[in-house]
Design an enzyme around this catalytic site. Structure first.
Site, PDB file in Angstrom:
ATOM      1  N   HIS B 358      83.045  40.402  13.659  1.00 12.49           N
ATOM      2  CA  HIS B 358      83.550  39.041  13.574  1.00 12.49           C
ATOM      3  C   HIS B 358      84.818  38.847  12.781  1.00 12.49           C
ATOM      4  CE1 HIS B 358      82.282  38.689   9.381  1.00 12.49           C
ATOM      5  NE2 HIS B 358      81.240  39.404   9.590  1.00 12.49           N
ATOM      6  N   ASP B 370      84.556  43.093   5.617  1.00 13.01           N
ATOM      7  CA  ASP B 370      83.703  42.135   6.311  1.00 13.01           C
ATOM      8  C   ASP B 370      84.536  41.016   6.908  1.00 13.01           C
ATOM      9  OD1 ASP B 370      81.438  40.968   7.027  1.00 13.01           O
ATOM     10  OD2 ASP B 370      81.154  40.248   4.915  1.00 13.01           O
ATOM     11  N   GLU B 404      80.628  34.006  11.738  1.00 14.83           N
ATOM     12  CA  GLU B 404      79.357  34.836  11.472  1.00 14.83           C
ATOM     13  C   GLU B 404      78.488  34.569  10.153  1.00 14.83           C
ATOM     14  OE1 GLU B 404      76.964  38.116   9.783  1.00 14.83           O
ATOM     15  OE2 GLU B 404      78.816  37.270   8.985  1.00 14.83           O
ATOM     16  N   GLU B 405      79.605  34.091   9.064  1.00 14.03           N
ATOM     17  CA  GLU B 405      79.252  34.228   7.708  1.00 14.03           C
ATOM     18  C   GLU B 405      78.328  33.005   7.613  1.00 14.03           C
ATOM     19  OE1 GLU B 405      79.357  36.444   5.779  1.00 14.03           O
ATOM     20  OE2 GLU B 405      81.053  37.771   6.079  1.00 14.03           O
ATOM     21  N   ASP B 432      79.331  45.765  11.329  1.00 18.91           N
ATOM     22  CA  ASP B 432      79.492  44.819  10.165  1.00 18.91           C
ATOM     23  C   ASP B 432      79.082  45.160   8.913  1.00 18.91           C
ATOM     24  OD1 ASP B 432      80.307  42.309   9.098  1.00 18.91           O
ATOM     25  OD2 ASP B 432      78.314  41.293   9.723  1.00 18.91           O
ATOM     26  N   HIS B 502      82.086  40.133  -0.089  1.00 20.31           N
ATOM     27  CA  HIS B 502      82.364  38.545  -0.275  1.00 20.31           C
ATOM     28  C   HIS B 502      82.826  38.397  -1.583  1.00 20.31           C
ATOM     29  CE1 HIS B 502      78.539  37.323   2.464  1.00 20.31           C
ATOM     30  NE2 HIS B 502      79.398  38.327   3.179  1.00 20.31           N
TER      31      HIS B 502
END
Lengths: 539, 539
Positions: B358, B370, B404-405, B432, B502
């Protein structure tokens, strides 16, 4: 810990080490060295029960986890404690009260003057090739920028050598050091003198990649030193990540522009204290010189009183007065607000084993690792010995230094004040590389002293912390060792020390109660046994 | 990756796994399963030369380090790319151009609607028992606080169970979850639903300990979901360190007061795109449905044109129009600013192996891990195959997902749009979980498909990435796997994935060129061989 505590050997130590090795190769060191020491070895063996009592108390008994709990309460209550800050005053007061309430002897403060650098507001933004906020921490003693900041193109270099080669490109730019991490001792040179080296070639500011092998975009601060006669330019640390990114951009030929804004300034030195507590020796107690007893700390003043052999009430809160009286060692009129004079202050004269850590920290994180832990286990060691009703022949003295981070400032003044009695210092100990899982000690001393210390370490076999490495180190005890006093520093499994060092990551979360139990036990056993042997360590 | 990508089994997978194990215990799986597959096994063996060519190119040849360099340039240029942001638009444009310039086929954008949550200014300060700034990151979809913030006493709990037991204490308080990290799959529940659970018992806000096993005072954000019918309260993550400190303070009986200020808000959904590139299959090429070609992205609009079988010029920049046309699959009048209609859009009909990652990330760090890495190796795999002049029987399609998140939003719309052709999807792949040192794949499919995939993995023996674990996973491909399509996710030595996940630590600094070479080689070999076998994977 600060810059001075590199793990490298200095040249004198290296030569001594080489000579020792050659000597050991040419003879049987065990027979040669130990035969005259059989008596003291036998003496040490007799301490096995006492050592085990200390270990049992610290690791399995009533004091289990106490050093961790003490450190947690201290750092949770005070937070970080940078030199010159109100928090450091509060920390000294906290420890003075805690040591007193713990029933330790001769709890007192010894005045020192310490630096007062303040960070102010600070920020850095990369404006080209794209807008990106850099995580920074200004370096201790850095000057600030003009209020609107400094906006300049960046020159990225990976070493001082590259900077020299590209000196003609540096004028008017912000030099970014993207030096790889080799070791703290080697790489910290960029933090310590990166600004002055950049200023020499005309840079207007410098940004130093944080001196750590690991990062989660975490800047790591620390003290830096301007070289005499070189323009003083603002300097801050940036993260590994941002330094590497700017390195990639520069290699691609991209123009990088950064705006650096720092409100940093150095204020006049302030009054502070090394905090001291003792268990007085049974045969060679310290003779009290000049003590100060803390009565009250407020936001702007510290109310203290003398507690010398001839107790002298202090008639004002002016620290300059007290400091002068104490350091001068003679009665002088207070120049500020009263006319009190002290009696003649006696020089210190007892024999002593000194255990230490420093109370100040950086102004980020909690200062749990650097060096709350070292301070607390020095306190805890005395607590353990007191709890068991032990009193060694020589005095055990815990000293919690002020202002280590600006370069061992409190300890340097302690040395100046006490060096006249250097022959009475049996062993100086410092813990300032984290209170992680202990391995043993790093020790500086002659061969006989080392042989004795090796026997002492055997008393810790049951907790497997018997290692005795070379090169005792510690900003706060180096002067004593350089002057010939045997010195020992706590040696731990500290692989992650520099991951957290001088960053917001220096918190209680990476302290472990079981590991701190072991550190405290080691610290107490060594200090007690050395202080109780018939003879001081040979030097 | 987002919350859905827990590593735990869901119940259906667990039952399937159990049944498979029982089956394997009762028979000789190799003889039982493989005999009918000997033909395909033999077929796979013939790909050993091609596999080695791909490996040589990616790991030792001209493409060595190319995926790393592509990822570095992409993330250094764009930075992070949160759903709904201008940066995500720029990233899509960047990739569209890069894929086109790389000479890949059928490069196009497929429109999707995605969430647009903005963080705004945010801060949290502990006011009692002492003043301390908390490092926070508001959680995605959280509401904001009133402009002056919320000041309230804190209730610290370590679990939902403890919150239930202490429900009567929660009213009017800020609930701090100090839950230990067990695994991402298990512990992320606190981030996902901590706010609603706290609101149910009357809390006014919630602060969640970041879902990570390691921290340097680093907050880790992520999406959260409000439960229907429950008051929506502001929620943010805090660091492990601060959560543990407040936990210690609460255990000591200290009153903790925090002021939380968050400017977060959810704006209307915005138009975005999944970015697609292909190598068309030689025997079973994809029939083009509705494509959009990106012409220009400005700050506030995306200018696109149709590039379908019957190319339709777009007469305005209103994305709602385009989206309606495309999704409806039929001509409709543009409701905004023009009256254009499309011809009837043909459904997709070719056979395809899908590789994906993504493009969106969180609004911190660089989104390198990510999931820039996953996106780039999906591109790189096609580049490698194209460079070697290979064209498999079925189409290879790289899809770089949008959004995606927030919960696989772009991928869910892709599934809805393409599921009518589910029988044509041979294998869906997603990377991912980081492009670290690859071990192999995690695979979901029936026993025959697994046996075939095991043979395919043997082609990677020379780089030692032959592992085939169970449970292919990935927010963006789960729907396909649940609908019966074989699915594979990249399996790497990702022990540190959640250290950076994140957070501001998700940067290029923890990407390794050699590791990415191996990931790309694995990704390309598997996709090519599966797409070129005579038969699709059995399901």
């Amino acid at each position: 810990m600060t810059v001075n505590k590199s793990r490298g050997h200095n040249s004198i130590q290296a030569v001594l080490l080489l000579l020792t090795c050659l000597q050991q190769c040419q003879s049987s060191p065990h027979r040669h060295n130990s035969e005259p020491l059989l008596g003291v070895f036998k003496e040490i063996t007799k301490y096995s029960d006492i050592a085990q009592q200390i270990i049992d108390l610290a690791v399995y008994g009533k004091a289990q986890n106490r050093s961790y709990e003490r450190l947690a309460l201290f750092t949770d209550t005070i937070g970080n404690r940078v030199s010159g800050s109100k928090n450091l005053d509060l920390a000294i007061k906290y420890m003075y009260n805690a040591l007193t309430q713990d029933g330790l002897e001769n709890v007192h403060l010894e005045p020192v003057k310490i630096p007062h650098w303040v960070r102010g507001k600070e920020s850095a933004v990369m404006l080209q090739p794209r807008n990106h906020t850099l995580a920074i921490l200004g370096l201790g003693s850095s000057v600030g920028t003009p209020p609107g900041g400094i906006e300049a193109e960046v020159l990225v270099v990976e070493s001082f050598e590259e900077l020299k080669k590209r000196a003609s490109e540096a004028k008017g730019k912000i030099v970014v050091y993207n030096q790889p991490f080799v070791s703290y001792g080697e790489t910290v040179a960029y933090r310590a003198s990166g600004a002055s080296e950049a200023a020499k070639v005309g840079a207007v500011a410098s940004l130093i990649r944080s001196v750590t092998p690991f990062s989660i975009n975490s800047p790591h601060t620390g003290w830096q030193w301007y070289q005499p006669g070189v323009a003083q330019i603002p300097t801050a640390c940036i993260t590994i990540e941002d330094a590497q990114m700017m390195g990639r951009m520069a290699r691609r030929g991209q123009r990088i522009v950064v705006r650096l804004t720092m409100g940093a300034q150095t204020l006049p030195d302030v009054d502070s204290f090394n905090t001291v507590a003792e268990i007085r020796g049974s045969k060679h107690p310290e003779q009290v010189g000049c003590f100060l007893r803390l009565l009250r700390v407020t936001a702007h003043s510290v109310l203290i009183s003398f507690d010398a052999l001839h107790s002298i009430p202090l008639c004002c809160t002016a620290l300059c007065c007290v400091t002068m009286l104490c350091f001068a060692g003679r009665g002088v009129a207070c120049p500020v607000c009263c006319n009190c004079t002290s009696s003649v202050i006696r020089p210190h004269s007892g024999k002593v084993v000194l255990l230490s850590g420093h109370l100040d920290s950086w102004d980020v994180g909690q200062g749990a690792m650097d060096d709350g832990g070292g301070a607390v286990i020095s306190w805890e060691a005395l607590s353990l010995i007191k709890h068991l009703g032990l009193r060694p022949k020589r005095t055990l003295r815990a000293v919690l230094w002020s202002a280590e981070e600006p370069g061992g400032v409190g300890a340097a003044q302690y040395f100046q004040h006490h060096k006249a009695n250097i022959s009475n210092f049996d062993l100086v100990m410092e813990s300032d590389l984290g209170t992680f899982r202990p391995l043993g000690l790093q020790f500086t001393g002659n061969d006989k002293a080392r042989a004795i210390m090796k026997e002492v370490m055997k008393l810790l076999a049951s907790i497997n912390v018997t290692s005795l490495e070379r090169n005792g180190e510690g900003t706060d005890i180096n002067m004593w060792m350089q002057a010939g006093v045997p010195g020992a520093s706590l040696h731990t499994a500290d692989q992650r020390y520099f991951w957290f060092h001088h960053s917001d990551g220096d918190t209680m979360s990476f302290q472990n109660p079981e590991e701190m139990n072991l550190c405290s036990a080691l610290w107490a056993v060594v200090a007690y046994v050395v202080a109780d042997l018939e003879e001081m360590l040979p030097r």
